[in-house]
Write a protein that holds these residues in place. Structure first.
Motif, PDB file in Angstrom:
ATOM      1  N   MET A  93     -42.446 -53.293  18.812  1.00 53.47           N
ATOM      2  CA  MET A  93     -42.315 -52.148  17.920  1.00 53.47           C
ATOM      3  C   MET A  93     -42.898 -52.475  16.543  1.00 53.47           C
ATOM      4  O   MET A  93     -42.676 -53.571  16.034  1.00 53.47           O
ATOM      5  N   PHE A  94     -43.637 -51.544  15.986  1.00 52.08           N
ATOM      6  CA  PHE A  94     -44.241 -51.822  14.687  1.00 52.08           C
ATOM      7  C   PHE A  94     -43.201 -51.677  13.565  1.00 52.08           C
ATOM      8  O   PHE A  94     -42.165 -51.046  13.733  1.00 52.08           O
ATOM      9  N   LYS A  95     -43.514 -52.288  12.436  1.00 48.42           N
ATOM     10  CA  LYS A  95     -42.602 -52.295  11.292  1.00 48.42           C
ATOM     11  C   LYS A  95     -42.836 -51.064  10.417  1.00 48.42           C
ATOM     12  O   LYS A  95     -43.966 -50.617  10.256  1.00 48.42           O
ATOM     13  N   VAL A  96     -41.779 -50.560   9.838  1.00 50.35           N
ATOM     14  CA  VAL A  96     -41.875 -49.445   8.898  1.00 50.35           C
ATOM     15  C   VAL A  96     -41.801 -50.006   7.486  1.00 50.35           C
ATOM     16  O   VAL A  96     -40.968 -50.864   7.197  1.00 50.35           O
ATOM     17  N   ASP A  97     -42.676 -49.524   6.618  1.00 48.69           N
ATOM     18  CA  ASP A  97     -42.855 -50.144   5.308  1.00 48.69           C
ATOM     19  C   ASP A  97     -41.819 -49.757   4.269  1.00 48.69           C
ATOM     20  O   ASP A  97     -41.656 -50.438   3.262  1.00 48.69           O
ATOM     21  N   ARG A  98     -41.134 -48.627   4.490  1.00 52.02           N
ATOM     22  CA  ARG A  98     -40.216 -48.125   3.460  1.00 52.02           C
ATOM     23  C   ARG A  98     -39.241 -47.143   4.126  1.00 52.02           C
ATOM     24  O   ARG A  98     -39.296 -46.943   5.336  1.00 52.02           O
ATOM     25  N   LEU A  99     -38.378 -46.538   3.328  1.00 54.89           N
ATOM     26  CA  LEU A  99     -37.539 -45.461   3.837  1.00 54.89           C
ATOM     27  C   LEU A  99     -38.304 -44.155   3.678  1.00 54.89           C
ATOM     28  O   LEU A  99     -38.636 -43.744   2.560  1.00 54.89           O
ATOM     29  N   ARG A 100     -38.597 -43.521   4.808  1.00 57.37           N
ATOM     30  CA  ARG A 100     -39.390 -42.291   4.822  1.00 57.37           C
ATOM     31  C   ARG A 100     -38.475 -41.092   5.097  1.00 57.37           C
ATOM     32  O   ARG A 100     -37.427 -41.253   5.716  1.00 57.37           O
ATOM     33  N   PHE A 101     -38.926 -39.930   4.682  1.00 58.70           N
ATOM     34  CA  PHE A 101     -38.130 -38.715   4.834  1.00 58.70           C
ATOM     35  C   PHE A 101     -38.942 -37.651   5.570  1.00 58.70           C
ATOM     36  O   PHE A 101     -40.138 -37.479   5.308  1.00 58.70           O
ATOM     37  N   GLY A 102     -38.266 -36.949   6.493  1.00 56.01           N
ATOM     38  CA  GLY A 102     -38.983 -35.941   7.250  1.00 56.01           C
ATOM     39  C   GLY A 102     -38.064 -34.932   7.904  1.00 56.01           C
ATOM     40  O   GLY A 102     -36.855 -34.885   7.640  1.00 56.01           O
ATOM     41  N   THR A 103     -38.656 -34.142   8.777  1.00 57.87           N
ATOM     42  CA  THR A 103     -37.985 -32.986   9.356  1.00 57.87           C
ATOM     43  C   THR A 103     -37.720 -33.161  10.847  1.00 57.87           C
ATOM     44  O   THR A 103     -38.483 -33.808  11.553  1.00 57.87           O
ATOM     45  N   ALA A 104     -36.650 -32.543  11.308  1.00 57.73           N
ATOM     46  CA  ALA A 104     -36.341 -32.490  12.738  1.00 57.73           C
ATOM     47  C   ALA A 104     -37.160 -31.343  13.341  1.00 57.73           C
ATOM     48  O   ALA A 104     -36.707 -30.215  13.411  1.00 57.73           O
ATOM     49  N   GLY A 105     -38.390 -31.659  13.721  1.00 53.87           N
ATOM     50  CA  GLY A 105     -39.286 -30.645  14.257  1.00 53.87           C
ATOM     51  C   GLY A 105     -40.308 -30.183  13.233  1.00 53.87           C
ATOM     52  O   GLY A 105     -40.367 -30.677  12.096  1.00 53.87           O
ATOM     53  N   ILE A 106     -41.118 -29.226  13.650  1.00 50.67           N
ATOM     54  CA  ILE A 106     -42.157 -28.650  12.797  1.00 50.67           C
ATOM     55  C   ILE A 106     -41.497 -27.925  11.623  1.00 50.67           C
ATOM     56  O   ILE A 106     -40.589 -27.116  11.836  1.00 50.67           O
ATOM     57  N   PRO A 107     -41.919 -28.205  10.391  1.00 46.34           N
ATOM     58  CA  PRO A 107     -41.314 -27.511   9.248  1.00 46.34           C
ATOM     59  C   PRO A 107     -41.377 -25.989   9.414  1.00 46.34           C
ATOM     60  O   PRO A 107     -42.359 -25.444   9.929  1.00 46.34           O
ATOM     61  N   LEU A 108     -40.333 -25.316   8.963  1.00 43.70           N
ATOM     62  CA  LEU A 108     -40.232 -23.862   9.135  1.00 43.70           C
ATOM     63  C   LEU A 108     -41.355 -23.123   8.423  1.00 43.70           C
ATOM     64  O   LEU A 108     -41.766 -22.043   8.844  1.00 43.70           O
ATOM     65  N   SER A 109     -41.866 -23.705   7.328  1.00 47.35           N
ATOM     66  CA  SER A 109     -42.901 -23.044   6.528  1.00 47.35           C
ATOM     67  C   SER A 109     -44.317 -23.344   7.012  1.00 47.35           C
ATOM     68  O   SER A 109     -45.284 -22.922   6.368  1.00 47.35           O
ATOM     69  N   THR A 110     -44.460 -24.043   8.126  1.00 47.26           N
ATOM     70  CA  THR A 110     -45.792 -24.349   8.658  1.00 47.26           C
ATOM     71  C   THR A 110     -46.494 -23.047   9.050  1.00 47.26           C
ATOM     72  O   THR A 110     -45.959 -22.278   9.856  1.00 47.26           O
ATOM     73  N   PRO A 111     -47.692 -22.789   8.505  1.00 46.13           N
ATOM     74  CA  PRO A 111     -48.368 -21.511   8.777  1.00 46.13           C
ATOM     75  C   PRO A 111     -48.638 -21.278  10.269  1.00 46.13           C
ATOM     76  O   PRO A 111     -48.378 -20.196  10.783  1.00 46.13           O
TER      77      PRO A 111
END
Length: 281
Positions: free
Chosen positions: A1-19
């Motif tokens: 498994m590759f290493k993650v460089d930092r604490l990242r933030f994201g969404t559970a699924g495609i963002p609601l505002s995605t066009p």
């Protein structure tokens, strides 16, 4: 498994505002929002084709977005019918395979239900099932973390000690810590600096620094009853002390992914990322 460089933030699924609501457009939009992670939602089934997975991998790498996945909800490794257990194992394996082809890092799932059985025997059944999952993934060269989730109801397998113990016994397994679920499962507890420090310290003591350098985290507001989780809420509409939680994550120098599961997925992801970046180390 590759290493993650930092604490990242994201969404559970495609963002609601995605066009345009596609996974590739979702990844690009995540980056445009200033976020750097996204969870692929396989919750109704693993319907991602291998050819598309390769394009997703290219897009995520180009835009520096870390990908995780949520395996289908129809998983119960403690089902009484053997066919249901086998189907559950297959769903975890398929989720991991497809995520790996998409260049992803970590797949989360709800492991099962106690079904009024002794917790020790349920643990043993789930352990044996995950041994089979791990064996097949290793044979296929699939390198992603397999993550039983800390669940939101006492009827569900997955308290902190259970998923830590699985992680001790299985090489490819680490926990997914859903802090909202911990809060709901314990009927309002697990919502203070002291309790979160205790949780992270227990994990580090049992699993080493690796677990804090590779954390898959879910955060949202949550509504709960004496039976545990009821529904997810936006952070600012809940009693979650989320700002203090972010301070504890920074204090412990946690790396990995924080996935927002609030109804307003990107709004709370942005809120958390902006707050986290303002907290002094």
């Amino acid at each position: 498994m590759f290493k993650v460089d930092r604490l990242r933030f994201g969404t559970a699924g495609i963002p609601l505002s995605t066009p345009k609501r596609s996974t590739i457009d979702g990844i690009i939009h995540v980056r445009n929002l200033g976020l750097d992670a996204m969870e692929l939602e396989f919750v109704r089934g693993v319907n991602l084709k291998p050819e598309l997975a390769k394009k997703i991998k290219y897009t995520a790498k180009k835009h520096d977005v870390l990908l995780t996945a949520h395996a289908p909800y129809y998983i119960n490794l403690n089902a009484s019918e053997k066919a249901k257990v086998e189907a559950s194992k297959r769903r975890i394996i398929q989720s991991a395979e497809r995520l790996y082809q998409a260049g992803g890092w970590s797949v989360v799932f709800h492991a099962g239900y106690y079904l009024k059985q002794p917790k020790e025997s349920v643990y043993q059944r789930i352990l044996e099932a995950l041994k089979d999952v791990q064996r097949e993934l290793m044979d296929k060269g699939v390198k992603v973390w397999i993550r039983p989730e800390l669940t939101g109801k006492p009827t569900q397998f997955g308290d902190l000690k259970e998923i830590v113990k699985l992680s001790e016994e299985l090489e490819m397994v680490l926990p997914t810590i859903d802090f909202a679920h911990a809060h709901a499962r314990n009927v309002g507890k697990c919502n203070s600096t002291e309790e979160w420090r205790e949780m992270l310290s227990l994990m580090e003591d049992r699993l080493g620094r690796e677990v804090l350098d590779n954390m898959h985290i879910h955060i949202s507001g949550i509504e709960y009853t004496d039976k545990g989780e009821r529904r997810h809420l936006n952070l600012q509409e809940s009693d979650m002390n989320w700002e203090d939680l972010l301070r504890v994550l920074k204090e412990f120098r946690v790396k990995g992914a924080v996935i927002s599961e609030s109804p307003n997925i990107e709004g709370d992801a942005i809120l958390m990322k902006n707050k986290y970046e303002k907290i002094k180390a």
